[in-house]
Design a protein around this motif. Structure first.
Motif, PDB file in Angstrom:
ATOM      1  N   ALA A  76     -50.296  39.781 -49.954  1.00 21.58           N
ATOM      2  CA  ALA A  76     -49.458  39.278 -49.062  1.00 21.58           C
ATOM      3  C   ALA A  76     -49.990  38.216 -48.126  1.00 21.58           C
ATOM      4  CB  ALA A  76     -48.444  40.318 -48.440  1.00 21.58           C
ATOM      5  N   GLY A 151     -41.349  43.217 -39.733  1.00 21.43           N
ATOM      6  CA  GLY A 151     -40.856  42.622 -41.026  1.00 21.43           C
ATOM      7  C   GLY A 151     -40.692  43.809 -42.202  1.00 21.43           C
ATOM      8  N   LYS A 152     -41.125  43.498 -43.373  1.00 27.70           N
ATOM      9  CA  LYS A 152     -40.956  44.537 -44.437  1.00 27.70           C
ATOM     10  C   LYS A 152     -41.638  45.937 -44.134  1.00 27.70           C
ATOM     11  CE  LYS A 152     -42.144  41.201 -47.468  1.00 27.70           C
ATOM     12  NZ  LYS A 152     -42.042  40.107 -46.506  1.00 27.70           N
ATOM     13  N   ILE A 153     -42.816  45.914 -43.830  1.00 29.12           N
ATOM     14  CA  ILE A 153     -43.895  47.044 -43.609  1.00 29.12           C
ATOM     15  C   ILE A 153     -43.263  47.623 -42.328  1.00 29.12           C
ATOM     16  CG2 ILE A 153     -46.005  47.828 -43.268  1.00 29.12           C
ATOM     17  CD1 ILE A 153     -47.011  45.386 -45.238  1.00 29.12           C
ATOM     18  N   GLY A 154     -43.178  46.712 -41.229  1.00 32.01           N
ATOM     19  CA  GLY A 154     -42.603  47.703 -39.778  1.00 32.01           C
ATOM     20  C   GLY A 154     -41.593  48.220 -39.931  1.00 32.01           C
ATOM     21  N   TYR A 171     -41.915  45.156 -30.920  1.00 37.97           N
ATOM     22  CA  TYR A 171     -42.186  43.488 -30.505  1.00 37.97           C
ATOM     23  C   TYR A 171     -42.319  42.771 -31.745  1.00 37.97           C
ATOM     24  CZ  TYR A 171     -44.213  39.353 -29.257  1.00 37.97           C
ATOM     25  OH  TYR A 171     -44.425  37.661 -29.047  1.00 37.97           O
ATOM     26  N   LYS A 173     -41.992  38.312 -32.832  1.00 37.91           N
ATOM     27  CA  LYS A 173     -41.524  36.832 -32.279  1.00 37.91           C
ATOM     28  C   LYS A 173     -40.386  36.596 -32.957  1.00 37.91           C
ATOM     29  CE  LYS A 173     -43.712  32.203 -32.172  1.00 37.91           C
ATOM     30  NZ  LYS A 173     -44.745  31.494 -33.084  1.00 37.91           N
ATOM     31  N   CYS A 198     -47.991  42.799 -37.870  1.00 36.81           N
ATOM     32  CA  CYS A 198     -47.612  41.268 -37.906  1.00 36.81           C
ATOM     33  C   CYS A 198     -48.722  40.555 -38.879  1.00 36.81           C
ATOM     34  CB  CYS A 198     -47.393  41.098 -36.347  1.00 36.81           C
ATOM     35  SG  CYS A 198     -48.726  41.049 -35.473  1.00 36.81           S
ATOM     36  N   GLU A 203     -51.733  33.092 -33.211  1.00 40.97           N
ATOM     37  CA  GLU A 203     -51.361  33.597 -31.887  1.00 40.97           C
ATOM     38  C   GLU A 203     -51.574  34.820 -31.809  1.00 40.97           C
ATOM     39  OE1 GLU A 203     -46.817  31.806 -31.148  1.00 40.97           O
ATOM     40  OE2 GLU A 203     -47.393  32.289 -33.365  1.00 40.97           O
ATOM     41  N   THR A 204     -51.726  35.601 -32.808  1.00 46.89           N
ATOM     42  CA  THR A 204     -51.968  37.225 -32.926  1.00 46.89           C
ATOM     43  C   THR A 204     -53.394  37.427 -33.017  1.00 46.89           C
ATOM     44  OG1 THR A 204     -51.760  37.166 -35.141  1.00 46.89           O
ATOM     45  CG2 THR A 204     -49.752  37.401 -34.098  1.00 46.89           C
ATOM     46  N   MET A 207     -54.794  40.097 -30.162  1.00 46.37           N
ATOM     47  CA  MET A 207     -53.568  40.648 -29.622  1.00 46.37           C
ATOM     48  C   MET A 207     -54.021  42.096 -28.541  1.00 46.37           C
ATOM     49  SD  MET A 207     -50.290  41.146 -31.851  1.00 46.37           S
ATOM     50  CE  MET A 207     -49.001  40.093 -31.584  1.00 46.37           C
ATOM     51  N   ARG A 227     -54.128  43.222 -40.101  1.00 47.78           N
ATOM     52  CA  ARG A 227     -55.314  42.578 -40.452  1.00 47.78           C
ATOM     53  C   ARG A 227     -56.326  42.870 -39.122  1.00 47.78           C
ATOM     54  NH1 ARG A 227     -54.153  42.147 -44.916  1.00 47.78           N
ATOM     55  NH2 ARG A 227     -53.880  40.289 -45.949  1.00 47.78           N
ATOM     56  N   ASP A 251     -57.243  50.719 -41.106  1.00 50.36           N
ATOM     57  CA  ASP A 251     -57.545  50.436 -42.566  1.00 50.36           C
ATOM     58  C   ASP A 251     -58.235  49.084 -42.617  1.00 50.36           C
ATOM     59  OD1 ASP A 251     -56.799  51.079 -45.265  1.00 50.36           O
ATOM     60  OD2 ASP A 251     -55.534  49.432 -45.184  1.00 50.36           O
ATOM     61  N   VAL A 252     -57.947  48.165 -41.694  1.00 46.73           N
ATOM     62  CA  VAL A 252     -58.561  47.033 -41.562  1.00 46.73           C
ATOM     63  C   VAL A 252     -59.533  46.758 -40.491  1.00 46.73           C
ATOM     64  CG1 VAL A 252     -56.760  45.679 -42.938  1.00 46.73           C
ATOM     65  CG2 VAL A 252     -56.567  46.108 -40.393  1.00 46.73           C
ATOM     66  N   HIS A 288     -59.221  49.181 -46.326  1.00 47.95           N
ATOM     67  CA  HIS A 288     -58.206  48.276 -46.653  1.00 47.95           C
ATOM     68  C   HIS A 288     -57.681  48.816 -47.956  1.00 47.95           C
ATOM     69  CE1 HIS A 288     -56.924  43.908 -46.063  1.00 47.95           C
ATOM     70  NE2 HIS A 288     -55.830  44.740 -46.721  1.00 47.95           N
TER      71      HIS A 288
HETATM   72  P1  NAI Z   1     -43.598  40.298 -43.032  1.00 50.97           P
HETATM   73  O1  NAI Z   1     -43.634  38.915 -43.274  1.00 50.97           O
HETATM   74  O2  NAI Z   1     -42.502  40.927 -43.747  1.00 50.97           O
HETATM   75  O3  NAI Z   1     -43.557  40.968 -41.506  1.00 50.97           O
HETATM   76  C1  NAI Z   1     -44.149  40.068 -40.616  1.00 50.97           C
HETATM   77  C2  NAI Z   1     -43.670  40.443 -39.205  1.00 50.97           C
HETATM   78  O4  NAI Z   1     -44.253  39.828 -38.333  1.00 50.97           O
HETATM   79  C3  NAI Z   1     -42.438  39.412 -39.295  1.00 50.97           C
HETATM   80  O5  NAI Z   1     -41.130  40.250 -38.601  1.00 50.97           O
HETATM   81  C4  NAI Z   1     -42.699  38.411 -38.406  1.00 50.97           C
HETATM   82  O6  NAI Z   1     -41.696  37.613 -37.602  1.00 50.97           O
HETATM   83  C5  NAI Z   1     -43.573  39.003 -37.384  1.00 50.97           C
HETATM   84  N1  NAI Z   1     -44.518  38.079 -36.563  1.00 50.97           N
HETATM   85  C6  NAI Z   1     -44.880  36.757 -36.990  1.00 50.97           C
HETATM   86  N2  NAI Z   1     -45.491  36.245 -36.180  1.00 50.97           N
HETATM   87  C7  NAI Z   1     -45.751  37.177 -35.160  1.00 50.97           C
HETATM   88  C8  NAI Z   1     -46.258  37.264 -33.636  1.00 50.97           C
HETATM   89  N3  NAI Z   1     -47.037  36.196 -33.376  1.00 50.97           N
HETATM   90  N4  NAI Z   1     -45.987  38.393 -32.928  1.00 50.97           N
HETATM   91  C9  NAI Z   1     -45.217  39.395 -33.405  1.00 50.97           C
HETATM   92  N5  NAI Z   1     -44.833  39.346 -34.815  1.00 50.97           N
HETATM   93  C10 NAI Z   1     -44.871  38.305 -35.388  1.00 50.97           C
HETATM   94  O7  NAI Z   1     -44.916  41.008 -43.657  1.00 50.97           O
HETATM   95  P2  NAI Z   1     -45.216  42.544 -44.271  1.00 50.97           P
HETATM   96  O8  NAI Z   1     -44.983  42.416 -45.600  1.00 50.97           O
HETATM   97  O9  NAI Z   1     -44.532  43.463 -43.277  1.00 50.97           O
HETATM   98  O10 NAI Z   1     -46.705  42.481 -43.940  1.00 50.97           O
HETATM   99  C11 NAI Z   1     -47.228  42.616 -42.560  1.00 50.97           C
HETATM  100  C12 NAI Z   1     -48.558  42.350 -42.636  1.00 50.97           C
HETATM  101  O11 NAI Z   1     -49.145  43.656 -43.325  1.00 50.97           O
HETATM  102  C13 NAI Z   1     -49.340  40.982 -43.532  1.00 50.97           C
HETATM  103  O12 NAI Z   1     -49.228  39.974 -42.831  1.00 50.97           O
HETATM  104  C14 NAI Z   1     -50.651  41.638 -43.915  1.00 50.97           C
HETATM  105  O13 NAI Z   1     -51.511  41.329 -43.135  1.00 50.97           O
HETATM  106  C15 NAI Z   1     -50.677  43.151 -43.694  1.00 50.97           C
HETATM  107  N6  NAI Z   1     -50.913  43.858 -45.288  1.00 50.97           N
HETATM  108  C16 NAI Z   1     -51.903  44.894 -45.089  1.00 50.97           C
HETATM  109  C17 NAI Z   1     -52.126  45.483 -46.363  1.00 50.97           C
HETATM  110  C18 NAI Z   1     -52.954  46.472 -46.397  1.00 50.97           C
HETATM  111  O14 NAI Z   1     -53.350  46.925 -47.832  1.00 50.97           O
HETATM  112  N7  NAI Z   1     -53.719  47.065 -45.481  1.00 50.97           N
HETATM  113  C19 NAI Z   1     -51.125  45.269 -47.497  1.00 50.97           C
HETATM  114  C20 NAI Z   1     -50.134  44.511 -47.249  1.00 50.97           C
HETATM  115  C21 NAI Z   1     -49.949  43.561 -46.090  1.00 50.97           C
END
Ligand code: NAI
Length: 340
Positions: A76, A151-154, A171, A173, A198, A203-204, A207, A227, A251-252, A288
């Motif tokens: 993703a 987002g989706k995972i949160g 929190y 954005k 996130c 920006e992040t 954090m 990340r 995990d990261v 990871h």
């Molecule tokens: P998503 O795009 O559905 O959700 C991300 C959320 O972060 C959104 O609600 C967005 O508005 C918010 N966001 C963006 N900028 C921000 C900021 N400056 N401050 C606060 N919030 C902010 O993404 P999803 O699918 O929930 O994934 C989240 C993260 O999880 C990915 O970006 C990826 O880095 C990580 N991930 C890690 C995996 C792993 O195996 N450890 C696997 C999949 C994703």
């Protein structure tokens, strides 16, 4: 369609090889995509890459020169890709969602392991040590969890936490409906547990750093399945050493690229910060692994191959990432054909 598949592991090959047929050839390479290994994509139409492959300007130029037209991320996050530079040169795709449950459940698994000292108990009972000294945990029920990124995972993680009877603050954005948002500083000050969900952006980055560690509640548990660079690892280590941070579930890791996914047992780890973190009794590190479920691997393969198929059939693809309009999100919403 000929595809160069970088950083391949046995579980990737298992998930992707069923797509190989008369029309689709996949060359699996164990090596990551780097400036030195880009040549391996010669003769291929596309490259499939993962989180720690590099897709910077030099590599984009090299891939273009080799005739590669598309790079499909089988993940993703795309912080490892220079999306802006890629515009009008090479098409980039990702898998925006494959199983938010996989990652959110892994975050919950790490949290429970940490709070109930399961990692310690597992080692003890294997050696027939049945003592409980030092294994005292605490109830999650009634505790405040701060979720950064809803987002989706949160969102899935929030529901899991609610199931445990926790109070959720968040929190983001870009806030969504029905979630109790606070400012980031408030979240840092009020949470007993903080989980990062996130993306990594300018920006992040960091954090959680020396300053924001100062805001945390004493004994807070930090979970990062997003990340590594969201957290300044040295500040985290100092926070743990000073007993401000009660535990960390990672995990990261910021400098994971050359370490995670590989077997370094029997070697001396060069990264002193990671080695010190791992040596702490209250730090759990997985490499990871949060995405790694059967369902996620199958969805990743299906979407990645679907993205490339659409591209080579000249169709628009909702999972293309580009800088048209200077805004990835609005571009995705309006796209019905190739971005350039
Ligand atoms: P998503 O795009 O559905 O959700 C991300 C959320 O972060 C959104 O609600 C967005 O508005 C918010 N966001 C963006 N900028 C921000 C900021 N400056 N401050 C606060 N919030 C902010 O993404 P999803 O699918 O929930 O994934 C989240 C993260 O999880 C990915 O970006 C990826 O880095 C990580 N991930 C890690 C995996 C792993 O195996 N450890 C696997 C999949 C994703």
């Amino acid at each position: 369609m000929k595809i160069a598949f970088f950083d391949s592991k046995p579980y990737d090959i298992e998930a992707f090889e069923k797509y190989i047929d008369d029309k689709i050839k996949i060359k699996f390479f164990e090596t990551k995509l780097t400036e030195d290994t880009a040549e391996l994509a010669a003769g291929c139409d596309a490259a499939i890459v993962f989180v720690n492959d590099t897709v910077n300007a030099a590599i984009i130029d090299r891939l273009c020169a080799l005739g590669v037209k598309a790079v499909a991320l089988r993940c993703a996050g795309y912080n490892n890709v220079d999306i802006k530079y890629a515009y009008k040169k090479i098409h980039i795709f990702h898998v925006p969602a494959y199983s938010p449950y996989a990652v959110a459940e892994h975050a919950a698994a790490m949290l429970l392991t940490s709070v109930r000292r399961v990692h310690k108990a597992y080692n003890r009972t294997r050696e027939f040590n049945f003592s409980l000294n030092g294994l005292t945990g605490f109830d999650l029920h009634g505790k405040t969890v701060g979720v950064v990124g809803t987002g989706k995972i949160g969102k899935v993680f929030i529901n899991i936490c609610k199931g445990f009877g926790m109070k959720v603050i968040a929190y983001d954005k870009f806030p969504a409906e029905g979630i109790n948002y606070v400012s980031l500083n408030e979240l840092f000050k009020e949470s007993d547990i903080i989980s990062f969900h996130c993306p990594l952006t300018k920006e992040t980055v960091h954090m959680l750093d020396k300053d924001t560690v100062g805001l945390l509640k004493k004994g807070v548990i930090i979970i990062n399945t997003s990340r590594g660079a969201l957290i300044d690892a040295e500040a985290l280590l100092e926070g743990i050493k000073s007993r401000k941070i009660g535990a960390a579930c990672l995990d990261v890791y910021e400098e994971e690229a050359d370490i995670f996914f590989e077997d370094y047992s029997g070697h001396i780890l060069d990264d002193d910060v990671l080695a010190r973190l791992i040596s702490m009794p209250n730090v759990i590190v997985t490499s990871h692994q949060a995405f790694l479920t059967k369902e996620a691997l199958s969805n990743i393969a299906e979407t990645t191959m679907g993205n490339l198929k659409k591209f080579f059939e000249n169709a628009g693809c909702e999972n293309e990432l580009c800088y048209r309009c200077g805004n990835i999100e609005s571009c995705k919403k309006t796209r019905s054909k190739k971005c350039f």
